[in-house]
Scaffold this motif. Structure first.
Motif, PDB file in Angstrom:
ATOM      1  N   THR A 203      28.249  38.541  46.756  1.00  0.00           N
ATOM      2  CA  THR A 203      28.918  39.034  45.542  1.00  0.00           C
ATOM      3  C   THR A 203      28.447  40.428  45.135  1.00  0.00           C
ATOM      4  O   THR A 203      27.481  40.949  45.662  1.00  0.00           O
ATOM      5  CB  THR A 203      28.679  38.058  44.359  1.00  0.00           C
ATOM      6  OG1 THR A 203      27.276  37.891  44.195  1.00  0.00           O
ATOM      7  CG2 THR A 203      29.326  36.721  44.654  1.00  0.00           C
ATOM      8  N   LYS A 204      29.145  40.956  44.133  1.00  0.00           N
ATOM      9  CA  LYS A 204      28.958  42.355  43.703  1.00  0.00           C
ATOM     10  C   LYS A 204      27.517  42.660  43.310  1.00  0.00           C
ATOM     11  O   LYS A 204      27.029  43.764  43.522  1.00  0.00           O
ATOM     12  CB  LYS A 204      29.868  42.655  42.512  1.00  0.00           C
ATOM     13  CG  LYS A 204      31.334  42.737  42.863  1.00  0.00           C
ATOM     14  CD  LYS A 204      32.121  43.304  41.686  1.00  0.00           C
ATOM     15  CE  LYS A 204      33.605  43.313  41.989  1.00  0.00           C
ATOM     16  NZ  LYS A 204      34.092  41.955  42.393  1.00  0.00           N
ATOM     17  N   ASP A 205      26.836  41.676  42.729  1.00  0.00           N
ATOM     18  CA  ASP A 205      25.498  41.989  42.199  1.00  0.00           C
ATOM     19  C   ASP A 205      24.420  41.911  43.278  1.00  0.00           C
ATOM     20  O   ASP A 205      23.237  42.016  42.997  1.00  0.00           O
ATOM     21  CB  ASP A 205      25.159  41.069  41.017  1.00  0.00           C
ATOM     22  CG  ASP A 205      25.233  39.598  41.401  1.00  0.00           C
ATOM     23  OD1 ASP A 205      25.721  39.306  42.510  1.00  0.00           O
ATOM     24  OD2 ASP A 205      24.818  38.746  40.599  1.00  0.00           O
TER      25      ASP A 205
ATOM     26  N   LEU B 188      36.318  33.882  54.080  1.00  0.00           N
ATOM     27  CA  LEU B 188      36.846  34.985  53.275  1.00  0.00           C
ATOM     28  C   LEU B 188      36.334  36.317  53.809  1.00  0.00           C
ATOM     29  O   LEU B 188      35.342  36.365  54.536  1.00  0.00           O
ATOM     30  CB  LEU B 188      36.401  34.819  51.824  1.00  0.00           C
ATOM     31  CG  LEU B 188      36.735  33.464  51.181  1.00  0.00           C
ATOM     32  CD1 LEU B 188      36.040  33.336  49.848  1.00  0.00           C
ATOM     33  CD2 LEU B 188      38.249  33.321  51.025  1.00  0.00           C
TER      34      LEU B 188
ATOM     35  N   ILE C  43      34.791  38.618  52.191  1.00  0.00           N
ATOM     36  CA  ILE C  43      33.417  38.911  51.755  1.00  0.00           C
ATOM     37  C   ILE C  43      32.390  38.206  52.631  1.00  0.00           C
ATOM     38  O   ILE C  43      31.294  38.690  52.820  1.00  0.00           O
ATOM     39  CB  ILE C  43      33.169  38.544  50.264  1.00  0.00           C
ATOM     40  CG1 ILE C  43      33.717  37.164  49.925  1.00  0.00           C
ATOM     41  CG2 ILE C  43      33.757  39.583  49.341  1.00  0.00           C
ATOM     42  CD1 ILE C  43      33.340  36.724  48.515  1.00  0.00           C
TER      43      ILE C  43
ATOM     44  N   ALA D  12      33.867  33.687  43.260  1.00  0.00           N
ATOM     45  CA  ALA D  12      33.979  35.134  43.050  1.00  0.00           C
ATOM     46  C   ALA D  12      35.416  35.597  43.280  1.00  0.00           C
ATOM     47  O   ALA D  12      35.935  36.433  42.546  1.00  0.00           O
ATOM     48  CB  ALA D  12      33.032  35.866  43.992  1.00  0.00           C
ATOM     49  N   GLU D  13      36.068  35.008  44.278  1.00  0.00           N
ATOM     50  CA  GLU D  13      37.435  35.433  44.585  1.00  0.00           C
ATOM     51  C   GLU D  13      38.387  35.038  43.454  1.00  0.00           C
ATOM     52  O   GLU D  13      39.209  35.837  43.004  1.00  0.00           O
ATOM     53  CB  GLU D  13      37.891  34.787  45.895  1.00  0.00           C
ATOM     54  CG  GLU D  13      39.151  35.411  46.451  1.00  0.00           C
ATOM     55  CD  GLU D  13      39.298  35.114  47.940  1.00  0.00           C
ATOM     56  OE1 GLU D  13      38.774  35.896  48.748  1.00  0.00           O
ATOM     57  OE2 GLU D  13      39.884  34.071  48.274  1.00  0.00           O
TER      58      GLU D  13
ATOM     59  N   ALA E 268      37.726  37.304  40.381  1.00  0.00           N
ATOM     60  CA  ALA E 268      37.515  38.738  40.671  1.00  0.00           C
ATOM     61  C   ALA E 268      38.155  39.634  39.607  1.00  0.00           C
ATOM     62  O   ALA E 268      37.504  40.511  39.044  1.00  0.00           O
ATOM     63  CB  ALA E 268      38.062  39.067  42.056  1.00  0.00           C
TER      64      ALA E 268
ATOM     65  N   GLU F 297      36.452  39.415  36.308  1.00  0.00           N
ATOM     66  CA  GLU F 297      35.139  40.055  36.355  1.00  0.00           C
ATOM     67  C   GLU F 297      35.268  41.581  36.321  1.00  0.00           C
ATOM     68  O   GLU F 297      34.537  42.272  35.612  1.00  0.00           O
ATOM     69  CB  GLU F 297      34.391  39.597  37.619  1.00  0.00           C
ATOM     70  CG  GLU F 297      32.922  40.006  37.650  1.00  0.00           C
ATOM     71  CD  GLU F 297      32.184  39.483  38.872  1.00  0.00           C
ATOM     72  OE1 GLU F 297      32.779  38.742  39.683  1.00  0.00           O
ATOM     73  OE2 GLU F 297      30.993  39.828  39.012  1.00  0.00           O
ATOM     74  N   ASP F 298      36.252  42.092  37.079  1.00  0.00           N
ATOM     75  CA  ASP F 298      36.444  43.553  37.125  1.00  0.00           C
ATOM     76  C   ASP F 298      36.787  44.116  35.753  1.00  0.00           C
ATOM     77  O   ASP F 298      36.446  45.247  35.430  1.00  0.00           O
ATOM     78  CB  ASP F 298      37.557  43.913  38.115  1.00  0.00           C
ATOM     79  CG  ASP F 298      37.151  43.590  39.551  1.00  0.00           C
ATOM     80  OD1 ASP F 298      35.927  43.479  39.790  1.00  0.00           O
ATOM     81  OD2 ASP F 298      38.043  43.420  40.391  1.00  0.00           O
TER      82      ASP F 298
ATOM     83  N   LEU G 133      27.862  39.716  34.147  1.00  0.00           N
ATOM     84  CA  LEU G 133      27.974  38.373  34.706  1.00  0.00           C
ATOM     85  C   LEU G 133      26.964  38.195  35.838  1.00  0.00           C
ATOM     86  O   LEU G 133      26.820  39.068  36.688  1.00  0.00           O
ATOM     87  CB  LEU G 133      29.381  38.124  35.253  1.00  0.00           C
ATOM     88  CG  LEU G 133      29.601  36.711  35.802  1.00  0.00           C
ATOM     89  CD1 LEU G 133      29.748  35.711  34.672  1.00  0.00           C
ATOM     90  CD2 LEU G 133      30.821  36.668  36.723  1.00  0.00           C
ATOM     91  N   ALA G 134      26.259  37.067  35.827  1.00  0.00           N
ATOM     92  CA  ALA G 134      25.334  36.754  36.923  1.00  0.00           C
ATOM     93  C   ALA G 134      25.747  35.443  37.580  1.00  0.00           C
ATOM     94  O   ALA G 134      26.120  34.489  36.891  1.00  0.00           O
ATOM     95  CB  ALA G 134      23.911  36.645  36.391  1.00  0.00           C
TER      96      ALA G 134
END
Lengths: 421, 421
Positions: free
Chosen positions: A76-78, A115, A117, B197-198, B201, B204-205, B213-214
Motif C-alpha cells: 500500500t501507499k504508506d 492485483l 499492486i 486498498a483497491e 482507493a 483514500e485519494d 489513514l493507516a
C-alpha cells in the motif's frame, strides 16, 4: 582477539512509534543474532518516512557490520521502504522473475485474483540480492555498503522469522568468523526468581567468568540460561557447561520441567508418550486453553483425545457427571466439583488421565468467601485424584494463563511413574 | 500553522537488545504521547553503556522537543543512567531529601532493612528537577537543554506508567500548546490489505491532507485507523472524521466486524448478547482455541455454554454423534463430518448455535487429496447448517489461529438477524 561483529536493527512503521503494535520483531532478531555471537548495539524504530529511513540507515552503517530492517514492504501507499532503499543505494527497480513466480504461486494457492499492486511487489532494486519470502508476497532485499550488510524484510512476524531462519542467519554465519556461543537452558516452573536465586547462590558465585547466567522469568517460573563463549575448542566448553548444568539441576531438580528450549506442553507430551498414556481435560475457568496448549504440539493426537469445556453448570452435570448435590452444597468453584470434573472427563472420553479447572477468572463473579482469583485444579488417573487450590488475581487473561500452566504442572508432578524408570 | 511538537523515546538495557524482555514501555509512552498530540519521531534502544547513552542523547536533542528515557536507574553497578546524565549535563550528584524520605518510607512499608545502595538512589544531579516515583526507590529526573525537555524514568513498567500519569504528561500538556488528535478505527476481517486498498482507493485519494489513514494488517484482516489533528475545534474534526468513516464503512460494510478497539470475539459476544443467543463449539483441529477466545471476554458465560474438543474420532462419534458411515465415507476432514459436529454439539449442549472445525493443522497428517492446511468449518443454528472450506498452510499454530478467526467470522456472517433489526 578477533574483532567483534556488531549489528543494529531498524524497525519501520508509525504503528510501532505510537504503540498500536508492540515490536516483537526486534526482540526475535536480537535473540537470534545474540545466539550466533553477534553483538547488538542499537534498535531503532522510525516512521514510514523517507528522510527518517535514510538518516537511520546512514547512522547505523557508520556503526555496525550488520543491519536488519523490518517493515514498510507492504503493497500500500504508506509502505516506502523499497523505493527509499532503491534511491538510497542509487539503483532502479526491476522485475525479479523468481519473486514474481513466488507471488503468483501464493495467489494461485489461495485461488485469488492477483492485483497490479501485488505484481509491483516483485520489482526490486537492481543492485540488491533478493531474499526469498516463502510465506508472503513481499520479497526481502540484501545490500552491501561500506562493508556493512543490510537486509530488509517485511514486518509480518512469521514471514520475517522464516526468512531469518532460511536465509539471513545461515548467510551471516557463513560471512563472518563468529565466536562459538553455547547456550544451555534449564526450564523451571512453580518457583519465583528470588527463591531460585537463593537456592543456587553458591553455585552461581562459583561460576567461572567466561560463563554467564541469565534469569528469564515468565508467568509461572523462570528460564535459566547459561551462556559460554568458546575461546578454544567447543567440545571443552560443551563438557564444562554440561558439568555445571548437572550441578545446577541437582540443586533445583523438583522445579525443572525441561532442559533446552522446550515448552511445558511439549514436556508433558513427551512424558505422556514415553508412558503411553492418554489425557483429556474438563475446563471451566480456563475455557479450553489447556486443550489448546496441548494440541499446539505437533503429534499431540497420539495422547490427547479431547476435552469438555464445561462453562455452564448444566454441562458440568450432563456431560461430566458432577452431581447436583455437589454443586448445591459446595458450588462450582470447589474441591469436590473439580475432582468430579476430572474423574468425569476421564470416564467420558476413556482416557488414562483427566485434568480439570474451575475458578473465578474475573473481573466479575467474586464473593467475600470466593474472591476473584479463587481457582481449583484437579488431576485424576486410575489410582488417584488430586486437587489443588490456587489464589491468583491479576487480569482475567493472566489468571486463565497462570491456571493453565499450574494445571499442566500438576500433571507433570502427579503422573504415575513409568514402568521403565 | 503552529510548530508540531516532536518526541523521541530512549530505552536502556541489554535485556531489550537481546530480546529477553520485550519493550512494552515505549509502546505505552508512544500511545500516551500520541494521544496528547505529540509526534513521535524515533524510539531508540541501547545498552547500559555510557558512550551509547551520550550519543543517543545528543542525536535525540538535535531532533526532538521532548525525550523520554527509561531504564538504567536501578541500584546495581550495571545501572549507569544517572551518573551518565550528571556527567552529560555537567553537574554533581547531591542528596535530595524528599526522595530519601520516599525511599525510606518504602522500606518501612515492607519493613526491610535499607541498604546504602538504596540510600544512594536519593542522590540526584543538582541541575535536574526530580520526578517523584511513588511506587519505587528510583526517582525520575527532568532536564532542560537547548529547549528540549529530557525526562529519565525507571524501566519498571508500573513505576514508569504512574510517573507518566502523575507528572510527565500533565507537565507536557502545560508546557506546550498541543493540537487535539482524534483516532477512529475500523476493524475488518476476511479481506486482504491489497483488496481493501483497491476498494477504497478513490476514497483514500480524496482524503484531506489533515486526515491520515493507516493499514494495520493482522492474521485474517486489517485494522484501518484514520487519524486527524484538530487545528480549530475538535467538534468540527470529530464530525468531519465521522462523515469520512461513514463513507468508508459503506464501501467495505460486509468486511467490518467492529468500529473502535474491539476484538472479533468481543464483537461476536455483543452480537450474541443483543440477539439473546447461546453458543457452543465442537473443535477438532482448533483444539479449544475458539472456546478460549470466546471465554477470554468478561461476561461470556451469558452466551457461551461450553465445548467439546473432539480430537479423536471416538469422541466425534460418541459425543457429537458423527456417524461411522460419514467418517468411513468422507473422513474426519470433510464437509459432512464438520456439519454433523456443529449440529451435534448444538444438540448436546442445547445451544442456539454450534460451530465446528476439522482439518489438518500439520506439520504431519497431510495426504495428496487432503494436504496440510485443508480445513473445514461449519455453523449450525435452528434453521441452517453452513460449511466452508479453508486452504491455509503456514505454521501449525498460525493454521489453528487463522481457522479460529475464520470460524468466528462465519458466526458473524451467519447469525440469524435479530428481531429488533
Amino acid at each position: 582477539m578477533k574483532k567483534e561483529i556488531t549489528a543494529e536493527i531498524i524497525t519501520i512503521g508509525d504503528e510501532l512509534l505510537y504503540g498500536q503494535v508492540i515490536d516483537t520483531n526486534s526482540a526475535f532478531m536480537g535473540q537470534e543474532l545474540g545466539n550466533i555471537g553477534i553483538r547488538i548495539k542499537q534498535i531503532t524504530s522510525i516512521s514510514d518516512d523517507k528522510q527518517a529511513i535514510c538518516q537511520a540507515l546512514t547512522d547505523a552503517i557508520s556503526r555496525a557490520d550488520v543491519i536488519l530492517i523490518t517493515g514498510g514492504l507492504g503493497p500500500t501507499k504508506d509502505d516506502l521502504t523499497k523505493h527509499t532503499l532503491a534511491e538510497y543505494f542509487k539503483t532502479e527497480l526491476q522485475l525479479h522473475q523468481p519473486s514474481l513466480d513466488d507471488v503468483e504461486a501464493i495467489f494461485r494457492r489461495y485461488n485469488r485474483p492477483m492485483l497490479e499492486i501485488n505484481r509491483q511487489q516483485a520489482f526490486l532494486p537492481a543492485s540488491c540480492t533478493p531474499v526469498r519470502n516463502p510465506l508472503g508476497t513481499a520479497p526481502g532485499m540484501l545490500f552491501r555498503e561500506q562493508g556493512t550488510i543490510i537486509v530488509s524484510m517485511p514486518g509480518v512476524p512469521f514471514e520475517m522469522k522464516r526468512m531469518m531462519q532460511d536465509t539471513v542467519l545461515p548467510l551471516l554465519e557463513q560471512e563472518f568468523h563468529l565466536p562459538k556461543i553455547i547456550h544451555k537452558v534449564v526450564q523451571t516452573i512453580g518457583i519465583g526468581e528470588s527463591f531460585l536465586a537463593e537456592i543456587i547462590a553458591d553455585w552461581e558465585d562459583n561460576l567461572p567468568s567466561h560463563l554467564k547466567l541469565a534469569y528469564l522469568p515468565h508467568l509461572a517460573g523462570v528460564r535459566l540460561r547459561l551462556t559460554g563463549r568458546a575461546t578454544g575448542s567447543t567440545d571443552a566448553l560443551e563438557a564444562e557447561m554440561q558439568q555445571q548444568i548437572n550441578q545446577l539441576s541437582q540443586l533445583i531438580a523438583p522445579h525443572i520441567f525441561a532442559h533446552g528450549e522446550v515448552t511445558l506442553e511439549e514436556a508433558i507430551g513427551q512424558l505422556l508418550k514415553a508412558r503411553n498414556l492418554t489425557i483429556a481435560t474438563a475446563e471451566s475457568c480456563t475455557g479450553g486453553l489447556i486443550a489448546h496448549k496441548l494440541t499446539s504440539v505437533p503429534g499431540s493426537s497420539a495422547y490427547f483425545k479431547g476435552s469438555v469445556v464445561a462453562y455452564s453448570n448444566d454441562v458440568k452435570q450432563a456431560q461430566l457427571g458432577v452431581t447436583p448435590e455437589t454443586l448445591a452444597q459446595h458450588g462450582a468453584v470447589s474441591e469436590e466439583t473439580v475432582k468430579q470434573m476430572a474423574e468425569g472427563v476421564r470416564q467420558l472420553l476413556q482416557t488414562d488421565i483427566g485434568i480439570a479447572t474451575s475458578g473465578i477468572a474475573g473481573p466479575d463473579g467474586g464473593t467475600p468467601e470466593k474472591p476473584v482469583g479463587t481457582i481449583w485444579i484437579a488431576y485424576a488417573d486410575a489410582h488417584q485424584t488430586i486437587a489443588r487450590k490456587i489464589s491468583y488475581n491479576k487480569t482475567r487473561l493472566l489468571n486463565i494463563e497462570y491456571t493453565t500452566l499450574q494445571a499442566l504442572n500438576l500433571v507433570r508432578q502427579s503422573l504415575p511413574v513409568a514402568v521403565e524408570e
